[in-house]
Design a protein around this motif. Structure first.
Motif, short mmCIF file in Angstrom:
data_model
loop_
_atom_site.label_atom_id
_atom_site.label_comp_id
_atom_site.label_asym_id
_atom_site.label_seq_id
_atom_site.Cartn_x
_atom_site.Cartn_y
_atom_site.Cartn_z
N ASN A 198 61.80 27.21 47.88
CA ASN A 198 61.44 28.06 46.75
C ASN A 198 61.38 27.31 45.42
O ASN A 198 61.25 27.94 44.37
CB ASN A 198 62.42 29.22 46.64
CG ASN A 198 63.83 28.75 46.29
OD1 ASN A 198 64.16 27.58 46.48
ND2 ASN A 198 64.65 29.65 45.78
N ILE A 250 59.62 25.46 42.59
CA ILE A 250 58.25 25.29 42.09
C ILE A 250 58.15 24.01 41.26
O ILE A 250 57.21 23.24 41.40
CB ILE A 250 57.83 26.50 41.23
CG1 ILE A 250 57.98 27.80 42.01
CG2 ILE A 250 56.39 26.34 40.76
CD1 ILE A 250 57.66 29.04 41.20
N SER A 256 55.28 21.73 42.69
CA SER A 256 54.82 22.06 44.05
C SER A 256 53.53 22.84 43.97
O SER A 256 53.42 23.84 43.25
CB SER A 256 55.88 22.87 44.79
OG SER A 256 55.41 23.25 46.06
N PHE A 298 53.16 29.70 48.10
CA PHE A 298 54.44 30.38 48.28
C PHE A 298 54.15 31.76 48.90
O PHE A 298 53.55 32.62 48.26
CB PHE A 298 55.17 30.52 46.95
CG PHE A 298 55.65 29.22 46.39
CD1 PHE A 298 56.90 28.73 46.73
CD2 PHE A 298 54.85 28.46 45.55
CE1 PHE A 298 57.36 27.52 46.24
CE2 PHE A 298 55.29 27.25 45.05
CZ PHE A 298 56.55 26.77 45.40
N LYS A 349 50.06 30.13 44.36
CA LYS A 349 50.28 28.69 44.25
C LYS A 349 49.96 28.26 42.83
O LYS A 349 49.32 28.99 42.07
CB LYS A 349 49.44 27.92 45.26
CG LYS A 349 47.95 28.05 45.07
CD LYS A 349 47.21 27.26 46.14
CE LYS A 349 45.70 27.37 45.97
NZ LYS A 349 44.98 26.58 47.00
N ILE A 350 50.41 27.07 42.47
CA ILE A 350 50.17 26.54 41.12
C ILE A 350 48.82 25.83 41.12
O ILE A 350 48.61 24.88 41.87
CB ILE A 350 51.29 25.58 40.70
CG1 ILE A 350 52.65 26.26 40.81
CG2 ILE A 350 51.05 25.09 39.28
CD1 ILE A 350 52.78 27.53 40.01
N THR A 385 62.44 27.92 40.03
CA THR A 385 62.22 28.45 41.38
C THR A 385 61.44 29.76 41.34
O THR A 385 61.22 30.34 40.26
CB THR A 385 63.57 28.69 42.09
OG1 THR A 385 64.26 29.74 41.40
CG2 THR A 385 64.41 27.42 42.09
N THR A 386 61.06 30.24 42.53
CA THR A 386 60.32 31.51 42.62
C THR A 386 61.18 32.68 42.14
O THR A 386 60.65 33.66 41.61
CB THR A 386 59.87 31.76 44.07
OG1 THR A 386 61.02 31.72 44.93
CG2 THR A 386 58.88 30.70 44.51
#
Length: 373
Positions: free
Chosen positions: A23, A25, A99, A103, A135-136, A154-155
Motif C-alpha cells: 500500500n 505509494i 509506485s 492499486f 494508479k499514479i 500510503t493508500t
C-alpha cells in the motif's frame, strides 16, 4: 554514529527502494544530510518512478532502469544548482520513489445516507458502496499536490479524500438520473460508467488515473423495500387465478374438517358459499367504467326473474346464502332434503325446505304412479 557509518551515509553509490508493502505509494530515500555522490547509481524498478526534489523544487524524474547520476542525466537539477562544468563533490537532493502500479480493491461507501426525492414514496434515504482502482500517472504532480514533505505516503492516507470525492459525484449522478427507486439495482453498470467519467477528471488534478470504478449496491430502508416488492407482485398477479386458487383451498380445508361426514357436508356447503362470494368479488373486480355506465363481464339478472337465495341449517350451524344452482347441487349431494330447515330474507322463522314453493323445482320432477291394469 561512528566514522564509518557517517562516511557510508555521506557518499552513497547506489540509490534504490524495495517496497515490502502493498500500500506504499511514495517513499523518500533517506540518507545522511541528503548527500549523493557524483556518478552514483540510481536503480528504478518496474512499477516505480524516481523524482528528485531540490530545496522544495521539482527537478528530474527517472523511469525504470539503472541511471548514472551526473550533470548529463540531471539537466534540471544541474540548472537549479548552477553547475556549468559538472561536479565532483557530493550534492544534496531528495529522492522520492513513486509506485506506478495499479492499486486494486480500494473500498468506498457513503458514511451518511443520501436523501432522494421519489415521486411515489417521497423523501427516501439510500446508502451505497463499491470499489475502485487507481494508479499514479504523473509522479511529480502527485508529490506536489498530495504528498508534500511526507517521508512515506500510503493508500490509507489518501482514501478518505478520494472517498469524499466519489460520494459527491455519486450523489450528483443519482440525483440527475431521476430513476424510480427500484430501478437503481438494475442500472448499477450505467451509473458506474457515468460516475467513472467524472472521477477520471477529478483524480487527474492530483496526477492520478482511475482505472476502474464499480457500484456494488444501492440499499434503501427495509419498509420501502417491502412496499416495492408488494407493488411488483400486484403488477404481475392474475386476479382470476388468484380468486380460483383461494376458493379451491377454502373448499379443500372445509372438506378436511375432522367432525366427520356431517362436518364434511357443512364444510362443502361453506366452500360453495365461499366460491360464490369469490365469484361475486371477481365480478366486481372486473367491472370497469365506460363513460358513466358500469360495464361487467357477466349479464345482469333477467327482468322479472326470481332470485333464490337461502340460508341452510346443517348440523346446527348456519351456512349460505346459496343461489338456485348451489341448492340444486346440495340436493344432488344429499346435503339438502325437504326436511332441512331453511331461511331467507322476509321469513319470520326457519322452515322446512319442502314447504317453500319457490324451491319446488329444486327437487326435480318425479313420474306419477303407473295406472292399474
Amino acid at each position: 554514529m561512528n566514522l564509518f557509518k557517517k562516511l557510508a551515509g555521506e557518499f552513497i553509490d547506489i540509490i534504490e527502494f524495495l517496497d515490502p508493502t502493498q500500500n506504499t505509494i511514495v517513499h523518500r530515500f533517506e540518507r545522511y544530510q541528503n548527500e549523493i555522490k557524483n556518478n552514483a547509481k540510481l536503480v528504478v524498478r518496474e512499477g516505480q518512478m524516481a523524482v528528485f526534489i531540490n530545496e522544495g523544487q521539482l527537478a528530474d524524474v527517472f523511469s525504470p532502469g539503472t541511471h548514472t547520476l551526473n550533470t548529463q542525466n540531471l539537466p534540471i537539477l544541474s540548472t537549479l544548482k548552477g553547475w556549468k562544468y559538472g561536479f565532483d563533490s557530493p550534492f544534496k537532493a531528495e529522492v522520492y520513489f513513486v509506485s506506478t502500479k495499479t492499486f486494486i480493491d480500494q473500498r468506498w461507501g457513503t458514511k451518511n445516507p443520501i436523501i432522494l426525492n421519489d415521486d411515489r414514496f417521497g423523501m427516501i434515504e439510500v446508502r451505497s458502496f463499491g470499489t475502485y482502482t487507481f494508479k499514479i500517472a504523473d509522479p511529480g504532480k502527485f508529490i506536489k499536490e498530495i504528498v508534500g514533505t511526507s517521508g512515506t505516503f500510503t493508500t490509507d492516507q489518501i482514501n478518505d479524500q478520494l472517498r469524499s470525492a466519489i460520494v459527491t459525484r455519486f450523489t450528483d449522478s443519482i440525483g440527475e438520473a431521476n430513476l424510480p427507486i427500484e430501478s437503481y439495482a438494475a442500472n448499477l453498470n450505467e451509473l458506474s460508467t457515468a460516475i467513472f467519467a467524472y472521477m477520471k477528471d477529478d483524480f487527474e488534478v492530483y496526477g492520478m488515473d482511475v482505472t476502474k470504478f464499480l457500484i456494488e449496491n444501492v440499499s434503501m430502508p427495509e419498509d420501502i423495500k417491502k412496499e416495492i416488492f408488494e407493488l411488483s407482485r400486484l403488477n404481475h398477479v392474475d386476479l382470476n387465478k388468484l380468486m380460483q386458487m383461494k376458493a379451491a383451498k377454502a373448499m379443500e380445508a372445509a372438506a378436511n374438517n375432522p367432525s366427520g361426514v356431517a362436518g364434511a357436508g357443512v364444510g362443502m356447503g361453506a366452500g360453495f358459499a365461499m366460491a360464490n362470494q369469490f365469484g361475486q368479488a371477481m365480478a366486481q373486480s372486473q367491472t370497469t367504467t365506460q363513460g358513466q355506465q358500469p360495464v361487467t363481464n357477466t349479464p345482469p339478472p333477467i327482468p322479472g326473474a326470481v332470485v333464490i337465495s337461502y340460508f341452510v341449517a346443517m348440523n346446527g350451524q348456519q351456512a349460505g346464502p346459496f343461489d338456485f344452482e348451489g341448492l340444486k347441487q346440495m340436493v344432488g349431494n344429499g346435503q339438502l332434503t325437504k326436511d332441512t330447515l331453511v331461511w331467507k330474507n322476509g321469513m319470520g322463522n326457519w322452515e322446512k325446505a319442502g314447504d317453500q314453493g319457490d324451491l319446488s323445482t329444486v327437487w326435480g320432477q318425479t313420474p306419477p304412479p303407473l295406472p292399474t291394469m
